[in-house]
Scaffold this motif. Structure first.
Motif, mmCIF file in Angstrom:
data_model
loop_
_atom_site.group_PDB
_atom_site.id
_atom_site.type_symbol
_atom_site.label_atom_id
_atom_site.label_comp_id
_atom_site.label_asym_id
_atom_site.label_seq_id
_atom_site.Cartn_x
_atom_site.Cartn_y
_atom_site.Cartn_z
ATOM 1 N N ALA A 1 5.529 2.620 -8.173
ATOM 2 C CA ALA A 1 4.278 1.680 -8.380
ATOM 3 C C ALA A 1 4.515 0.314 -7.847
ATOM 4 O O ALA A 1 3.624 -0.250 -7.288
ATOM 5 C CB ALA A 1 4.127 1.373 -9.924
ATOM 6 N N SER A 2 5.664 -0.255 -7.670
ATOM 7 C CA SER A 2 6.082 -1.519 -6.981
ATOM 8 C C SER A 2 5.679 -1.324 -5.571
ATOM 9 O O SER A 2 5.250 -2.376 -4.964
ATOM 10 C CB SER A 2 7.450 -2.007 -7.244
ATOM 11 N N VAL B 1 -0.937 -4.919 -0.879
ATOM 12 C CA VAL B 1 -0.965 -6.108 -0.572
ATOM 13 C C VAL B 1 -0.835 -6.495 0.807
ATOM 14 O O VAL B 1 -1.505 -7.360 1.358
ATOM 15 C CB VAL B 1 0.020 -6.972 -1.597
ATOM 16 N N ARG B 2 0.025 -5.732 1.546
ATOM 17 C CA ARG B 2 0.170 -6.003 3.074
ATOM 18 C C ARG B 2 -0.913 -5.697 3.859
ATOM 19 O O ARG B 2 -1.424 -6.204 4.782
ATOM 20 C CB ARG B 2 1.539 -5.065 3.435
ATOM 21 N N ILE B 3 -1.623 -4.341 3.248
ATOM 22 C CA ILE B 3 -2.868 -4.277 3.810
ATOM 23 C C ILE B 3 -3.878 -5.092 3.779
ATOM 24 O O ILE B 3 -4.500 -5.500 4.794
ATOM 25 C CB ILE B 3 -3.202 -2.421 3.465
ATOM 26 N N ALA C 1 6.605 -12.855 -3.602
ATOM 27 C CA ALA C 1 7.302 -12.752 -4.907
ATOM 28 C C ALA C 1 7.342 -11.353 -5.451
ATOM 29 O O ALA C 1 8.064 -10.884 -6.037
ATOM 30 C CB ALA C 1 5.875 -13.326 -5.866
ATOM 31 N N ALA C 2 6.279 -10.444 -4.856
ATOM 32 C CA ALA C 2 6.704 -9.061 -5.229
ATOM 33 C C ALA C 2 8.050 -8.477 -4.509
ATOM 34 O O ALA C 2 8.869 -7.674 -5.063
ATOM 35 C CB ALA C 2 5.556 -8.130 -4.857
ATOM 36 N N ARG C 3 8.174 -8.910 -3.244
ATOM 37 C CA ARG C 3 9.473 -8.386 -2.723
ATOM 38 C C ARG C 3 10.475 -9.302 -3.230
ATOM 39 O O ARG C 3 11.527 -8.494 -3.226
ATOM 40 C CB ARG C 3 9.075 -9.079 -1.076
ATOM 41 N N HIS C 4 10.514 -10.496 -3.830
ATOM 42 C CA HIS C 4 11.468 -11.085 -4.171
ATOM 43 C C HIS C 4 12.037 -10.348 -5.498
ATOM 44 O O HIS C 4 13.145 -10.210 -5.908
ATOM 45 C CB HIS C 4 11.394 -12.405 -4.497
ATOM 46 N N GLU C 5 10.861 -9.893 -6.211
ATOM 47 C CA GLU C 5 11.278 -9.199 -7.804
ATOM 48 C C GLU C 5 11.974 -7.832 -7.344
ATOM 49 O O GLU C 5 12.782 -7.431 -7.914
ATOM 50 C CB GLU C 5 10.056 -8.939 -8.396
#
Length: 132
Positions: free
Chosen positions: A63-64, A71-73, A110-114
């Protein structure tokens, strides 16, 4: 004297600035739509999938990664729309899309950091062995 018809002016997108009404009519709804998509995808696309996983790490990771991909798209699409709005000299649309691009970049960071924090080896693990 003879009157000749003048050749019709060819309107190139960059030759004249887009009218303010048209510019704002595009900028405001697109800004709201893209921002709402980011918020709803964070809540429903990622949040509910993590909740439904009930601790299953494989489903949470999937899911992550899917959220990061979406988000990248969106970030790429927003930047392309900003370039097109720049060609048509619609400055408020460009500004709105750049703000959404900054927001999407922040969400992506933020998602990548998480993701990196959840998948980094423990600090106590120094040697490279099967235990680490």
């Amino acid at each position: 004297m003879t009157d000749t018809l003048s050749a019709p002016e060819r309107r190139r997108p960059w030759s004249h600035r887009t009218r303010l009404g048209i510019d704002l009519a595009l900028a405001i709804p697109l800004f709201l739509l893209e921002t709402a998509w980011l918020a709803l995808d964070w809540i429903y696309g990622l949040g509910l999938e993590v909740w439904a996983a009930q601790g299953d790490e494989a489903r949470i990771d999937a899911a992550s990664l899917a959220h990061i991909g979406r988000v990248r798209i969106l970030l790429i699409a927003v930047l392309i729309l900003a370039v097109l709005a720049g060609i048509f000299r619609a400055r408020w649309t460009v500004i709105a899309h750049l703000l959404v691009a900054l927001l999407a970049g922040g969400v992506l960071a933020a998602a990548r950091h998480e993701w990196d924090n959840n998948h980094s080896p423990s600090p106590a693990c120094i040697r490279y062995s099967a235990n680490c």
